[in-house]
Design an enzyme around this catalytic site. Structure first.
Site: not given
Ligand SMILES: [Zn+2]
Length: 271
Positions: A2-3, A152
């Site tokens: 399930p997202e 980053r």
């Protein structure tokens, strides 16, 4: 798995069925989920009213009179509202019973789901405290992403899937949003321009928003006992389309491995 769109759909489905109801019982058949479920809930929950049902990241928060239940669906879980006398299935693990009939039942074959009870601010619980913003909330935009990405070196695909940066961008949605923004998944997060972060934020909102909209059509699955959880038949541009022509330019879609997950992209559209 399930997202976020499926969890949001579950949230909307159970909200209408639970809000204002009083809990009459709690049945725990198997307390061994991802973390042990507190057996004392059978004494704590009855008599309390459901004040609200909301979502934070992929956690469902059910606010009661004296605290909040924090439920996670794990890898294979589903929460459904059923008639109270519905026969138990093999992987049904707990049930929250409601006054005037009906119950909320959790089924999870792989048992990576969880259920916690907290009496303080649930958003300060260790599971939730360090999560990034919601992708559909106002604070999530290009300037925010650019600020977090400054300097980053991590690949943009991993950056956007980092739950501390933004919650709920799973593997499918990361690939699709990067395609929409025209960004190569291996590009260093700190080397993406502000303008392209504007596009990426818009792409994330679009793919998740569309999936949630589609989820509305499968809402019945969550409130009735009529089958498996709804999956989202969204039009995908790159995910699991390796070897097939790009829907924009015709170049074959490629697949690469990143952090033990498969990434799909168009080598012509994404730089
Ligand atoms: Zn293309």
């Amino acid at each position: 798995m399930p997202e976020l769109p499926e969890v949001e759909t579950t949230c909307r489905g159970i909200r209408s069925a639970l809000r204002g109801r009083r809990i009459s019982g709690f049945v725990l058949r198997n307390h061994q989920l991802r973390w042990p479920v507190d057996r004392a809930l059978a004494k704590v929950l009855p008599g309390q009213h459901v004040r609200a049902v909301r979502r934070r990241a992929k956690y469902l928060l059910i606010d009661l009179d004296g605290g909040t239940l924090i439920a996670h669906l794990g890898m294979s879980g589903s929460l459904r509202v059923l008639p109270v006398d519905t026969p138990w299935l093999k992987h049904d693990h707990y049930e929250v019973r409601l006054d005037k009939g009906g119950c909320l039942r959790f089924n999870d074959p792989r048992r990576f789901g969880s259920l916690h009870w907290v009496t303080g601010d649930p958003l300060e619980h260790p599971l939730l405290a360090d999560l990034g913003p919601e992708p559909l909330d106002k604070g999530f935009d290009g300037p925010y992403l650019a600020g977090r990405a400054k300097g980053r070196k991590v690949a943009i695909k991993q950056f956007i899937m980092d739950q501390g940066v933004v919650v709920g961008v799973g593997n499918i949605y990361a690939s699709e949003a990067l395609f929409r923004a025209g960004i190569h998944p291996r590009r260093a997060a700190g080397k993406v321009s502000r303008q392209r972060y504007d596009k990426l934020a818009a792409g994330v909102r679009a793919v998740l928003g569309e999936a949630i909209k589609q989820g509305g059509t499968t809402l019945r699955d969550y409130v009735n006992a009529d089958g498996t959880p709804g999956y989202f038949r969204q039009k995908l541009y790159v995910y699991e389309r390796d070897g097939q022509p790009c829907r924009k330019c015709g170049t074959p879609i490629r697949k690469l491995a990143q952090g033990q997950r498969s990434t799909y992209f168009c080598p012509a559209c994404q730089k």
